[in-house]
Design an enzyme around this catalytic site. Structure first.
Site, PDB file in Angstrom:
ATOM      1  CB  CYS B 161      41.607   0.653  36.210  1.00  0.00           C
ATOM      2  SG  CYS B 161      42.641  -0.564  35.747  1.00  0.00           S
ATOM      3  CG  HIS B 294      41.324   2.904  42.217  1.00  0.00           C
ATOM      4  ND1 HIS B 294      40.451   2.169  41.215  1.00  0.00           N
ATOM      5  CD2 HIS B 294      42.616   2.384  41.515  1.00  0.00           C
ATOM      6  CE1 HIS B 294      40.801   1.569  40.351  1.00  0.00           C
ATOM      7  NE2 HIS B 294      42.126   1.497  40.348  1.00  0.00           N
ATOM      8  CG  HIS B 329      41.201  -3.448  39.644  1.00  0.00           C
ATOM      9  ND1 HIS B 329      39.955  -2.688  39.177  1.00  0.00           N
ATOM     10  CD2 HIS B 329      42.086  -2.742  39.336  1.00  0.00           C
ATOM     11  CE1 HIS B 329      40.574  -1.726  38.465  1.00  0.00           C
ATOM     12  NE2 HIS B 329      41.690  -1.697  38.854  1.00  0.00           N
TER      13      HIS B 329
END
Lengths: 354, 400, 85
Positions: B161, B294, B329
């Site tokens: 990620c 994040h 995400h």
């Protein structure tokens, strides 16, 4: 700009290379179109609790890294940078198969977690407690060279002192099966020694892990100095020689300065002509070496070529099994590596005796 | 400390818009892109929410003018659309006039096609052209071809990620060290059964709209997206008199070295990456005007990241928010998506709301911005944290 | 030892790849996580799937697993009470 050295190596390949005292003294010859890495006893290197979830590629990477770190006399490094073309294919295959066979039910997380491309770099960091820079490059046959370039930049500018880099790829059953269907793998089983005379399309697929500690501090045990690396996504055969000469010139060298050319030939009828362009052209009077008959072809096979280069420069010896022509250099001062896969993702790498 | 690297163009496609302007409008309007999944036939379709891009593969192929027998994965299609917008935005007419490379990133790569044709490949030749499209570098090669980048430095990063943030970081280094004059950096990831089921097994998918930094957060929404930035050297910017959108002022990458998937309790890795980025930028924590966190809305991430933010910023934490509740995400692409949002923040002096936030977490007093806020912004810090302990921070600035 | 406990020990060893551990090394009251057998949060997720697949017990919150997987004893009692298959 700081000079950068290869201070240590660690290799697991289709040859018995995990003992750094040997340099291809015992050669394993294969008669196949897919070959596997010869594995050390992993238990000597990885605690069972840590090893229990690791597929072969992860184990190979972690162990090759460990061998390299130990040989460099270090317990930690400033950065870990890996390259892997296909990533953890065994876990990926396992998870896709589970999804399809169980219609998305009763799936467990382990193979998914292990399937991410940065698993090896992450596991090495976890194993040695390295909180430094941690990158993974995944670009086909320049995955390893991208890691090398990244490390070079950081070491030349003194952002780091010791960086662990490596190339790792494992072979997977389904991946191999479908690559046979599209003729990326040779249709016939072939003897390692006759690879370049095969006259068929495709390569012999292999697997392996080759790790190195690079540093801007030279040690007595250092293998070689790294002069430079350059990659190209595309390169027409007609432009290969010009680009290579320019690369040499940027490193203040010319063709005559190269003592050994390490060539990535894999015996693919359709793509070995790139290598022939150099071996029969610019470097026809230079000693030449090849290695993929020993390692098999995989996206980071060039890291095995890099290992061969480091070994030649340190030992000042070339085992007869890897010679490509009969020319003999007087000494081995400067080595050039050239690699590409299926006509794409080319790389030039320059090493010098130190 | 050296000068920042100029950003001269950007492109994006996400669940909240098919280009930069549409994304900005959605952000300003507080319009989420999270919905039920429609393009993937998954068993979990009623128990998850995702950030899906409206176009079908066929429509995306049409936009790129691809022939019907192309072998583009959805990742490559999305990537090519966003990268082309970035090139147009940077007003690049001749891509070969300067040494131009591309550093892309992905975690899914061509997995969408692999999972579709996995057994079919063995039985029939119809779809075997996609076999070569599986590996992570394939989408990058296709984007390079679409942009006309050849005989150059082209590579791909995959660090879960944090991938795109790392692509931006590596690109900035290539410019700073003079390896390239111009580099296209970013990432792309499409939705796939592989990631849906993977995150499902980790039990961190929310069955409703995600709520970053909320005490009652239930997990993340997955999303698909692609975004790219054009980075150019100082020489090129001067010579061509380029309009600069903002600068990559600082970057830092560190490893948590704690657990394969979970972040450490105290956010060691994220703390280190933020500190490194501040050092590279030559800035102090008080110089940061806004943090685009994040903030995935998993129990673990938000706690760990929140604690890291407190460790770095102490009692003076600047305004912060996560935009994950807008886009989902988007895995490897997230760092690039949020880089585009950071530049838009700087350009417009706007802080985006952290949607769906209601209850502060009991572990600390951090409260994200919940409404659109105007503030003069000179610097934005953006975090991207991933599996394998991978932590990355980028700092963007209005001025060099 | 009850059949269920024996069965659970076998399953834990195979599914979690604990190849170096023998069945009789796991006592019924040994803690499975932390200092005991040393299982971690990923193992907990594996065990949650096992509960679902083999015994028809669905857990939605991974935190519930912590208590249930305390030891073989606790696990076996829980399964006996809640199993649907």
């Amino acid at each position: 700009m700081e000079k950068v050295f290869i201070n240590s190596i660690g290799s697991i390949s289709a040859q018995k290379t995990f003992d750094n005292n040997d340099f291809l003294e015992e050669i394993t010859t294969y008669e196949d179109n897919v070959i596997s890495a010869i594995e050390p006893n992993y238990k000597d290197f990885i605690p069972p609790a840590a090893a229990r979830r690791m597929a072969k590629g992860i184990k190979m990477g972690v162990v090759a890294a460990k061998i390299a770190i130990e040989e460099a006399n270090l317990t930690n490094v400033d950065a870990i940078i890996t390259g892997t073309g296909m990533g953890c294919v065994r876990d990926s295959e396992k998870f896709v198969t589970a999804i399809l066979d169980n219609q998305e039910q009763f799936l467990t997380p382990t193979s998914f977690i292990q399937s991410t491309h940065n698993t090896v770099a992450g596991q090495i960091a976890l194993g040695i407690g390295c909180k430094g820079y941690n990158f993974t490059y995944v670009h086909s046959s320049v995955s390893f060279e991208s890691a090398l370039l990244d490390a070079l930049m950081q070491l030349q500018t003194k952002e780091a002192e010791n960086i662990l880099i490596g190339g790792v790829d494992e072979s997977g059953e389904h991946t191999n099966a479908i690559h046979k269907l599209i003729h990326h793998i040779k249709p016939e089983k072939i003897n390692s020694n006759k690879l370049l005379q095969s006259n068929t399309e495709g390569a012999v697929f292999g697997e392996g892990a080759n790790f190195f500690v690079l540093s801007n501090n030279k040690q007595n045990s250092s293998y070689a100095q790294i002069l430079g690396v350059k990659t190209f996504n595309t390169l027409p055969q007609s432009e290969l020689a010009t680009n290579l000469e320019e690369f040499l010139k940027n490193n203040n060298l010319s063709v005559d300065d190269i003592d050994v050319l390490i060539s990535g030939n894999n015996g693919d009828l359709n793509f070995d002509n790139y290598y022939l362009e150099l071996s029969k052209g610019l470097f026809k009077n230079t000693q030449q070496v090849y290695y993929k008959h020993l390692s098999g072809e995989f996206n980071t096979a060039s890291s095995f070529g890099f290992w061969v280069g480091a070994k030649i420069l340190k030992s000042q010896h070339i085992p007869s099994e890897i010679t490509l022509n009969t020319i003999k250099s007087k000494g081995f001062g400067t080595v050039l590596l050239y690699n590409q896969y299926r006509g794409k993702n080319h790389s030039f790498t320059l090493l010098r005796q130190c | 400390m050296s000068k920042g690297v100029a950003i001269t163009g950007m492109g994006i496609i996400s669940a909240i818009g098919n280009n930069v302007a549409e994304n900005y409008r959605s952000l300003i309007a507080g319009r989420t892109g999270i919905s039920q999944i429609s393009k993937i036939d998954t068993l979990h379709k009623d128990s998850i929410m995702v950030g899906e891009i409206e176009f079908t593969n066929r429509e995306l192929e049409g936009k790129l003018g691809l022939s019907p027998n192309n072998n583009y994965s959805r990742t490559a299609l999305l990537g090519a659309i966003a990268a082309k917008e970035a090139i147009a935005d940077a007003k690049i007419l001749d891509i070969k006039a300067y040494r131009t490379g591309i550093i892309s990133s992905t975690s899914v790569g061509g997995m969408d096609m692999t999972e579709k044709y996995y057994y079919d490949y063995l039985e029939s030749g119809d779809n075997r052209r996609y076999i070569e499209g599986h590996h992570a570098g394939d989408s990058t090669e296709k984007i390079a071809e679409q942009l006309g980048i050849d005989q150059s430095l082209v590579t791909t990063i995959s660090t879960a990620c944090s991938s795109a943030a790392n692509a931006i970081m590596f690109g900035a280094r290539l410019i700073k060290t003079g390896q390239l004059d111009r580099v296209i950096v970013g990432g792309a990831d499409c939705l796939s059964k592989f990631t849906i089921n993977g995150f499902k097994t980790l039990m961190i998918l929310s069955d409703t709209h995600s709520t970053p930094f909320d005490e009652n957060r239930k997990g993340l929404n997955l999303g698909e997206a692609a975004a790219y930035l054009v980075l150019e050297s100082e020489m090129l910017v001067k010579k061509e008199n380029k309009k600069v959108l903002g600068y990559v002022a600082g970057y830092g990458n560190a490893n948590d070295a704690f657990h394969q998937t979970a972040s450490s309790e105290n956010g060691d890795g994220a703390t280190l990456s933020m500190e490194k980025a501040l050092t590279v930028a030559g800035l102090k924590p008080k110089d940061i005007d806004y943090i685009n966190a994040h903030g995935t809305a998993t129990g673990n991430n938000d706690l760990s990241e929140g604690r890291a933010i407190i460790r770095v910023f102490g009692k003076e934490v600047p305004e912060f928010s996560s935009t994950k509740a807008f886009t989902g995400h988007t895995l490897a692409a997230a760092g690039a998506i949020e880089a585009v949002y950071a530049i838009l923040s700087l350009q417009n002096n706007i802080i985006y709301p952290n949607l769906n936030f209601k209850t502060p977490m009991k572990e600390f007093t951090l409260i994200p911005e919940t409404t659109l806020k105007e503030k003069v912004l000179n610097t934005v810090l953006s975090n991207s944290l991933g599996f394998g302990g991978n932590c990355s921070t980028l700092i963007f600035s209005k001025n060099p | 030892m009850s059949d269920l406990k024996q069965e659970l020990k076998e399953k834990i060893i195979t599914q979690l790849n604990l190849e170096d551990i023998a069945i009789d090394e796991i006592a019924d009251n040994d803690s499975l996580f932390g200092d005991g057998l040393g299982l971690d949060s990923i193992d907990a997720l594996e065990l949650i799937v096992m509960l679902d697949k083999d015994y028809g017990i669905k857990l939605t919150d991974p935190k519930e697993g912590k208590k249930i997987f305390e030891s073989i004893e606790v696990m076996s009692n829980y399964i006996t009470t809640h199993r649907t298959k």
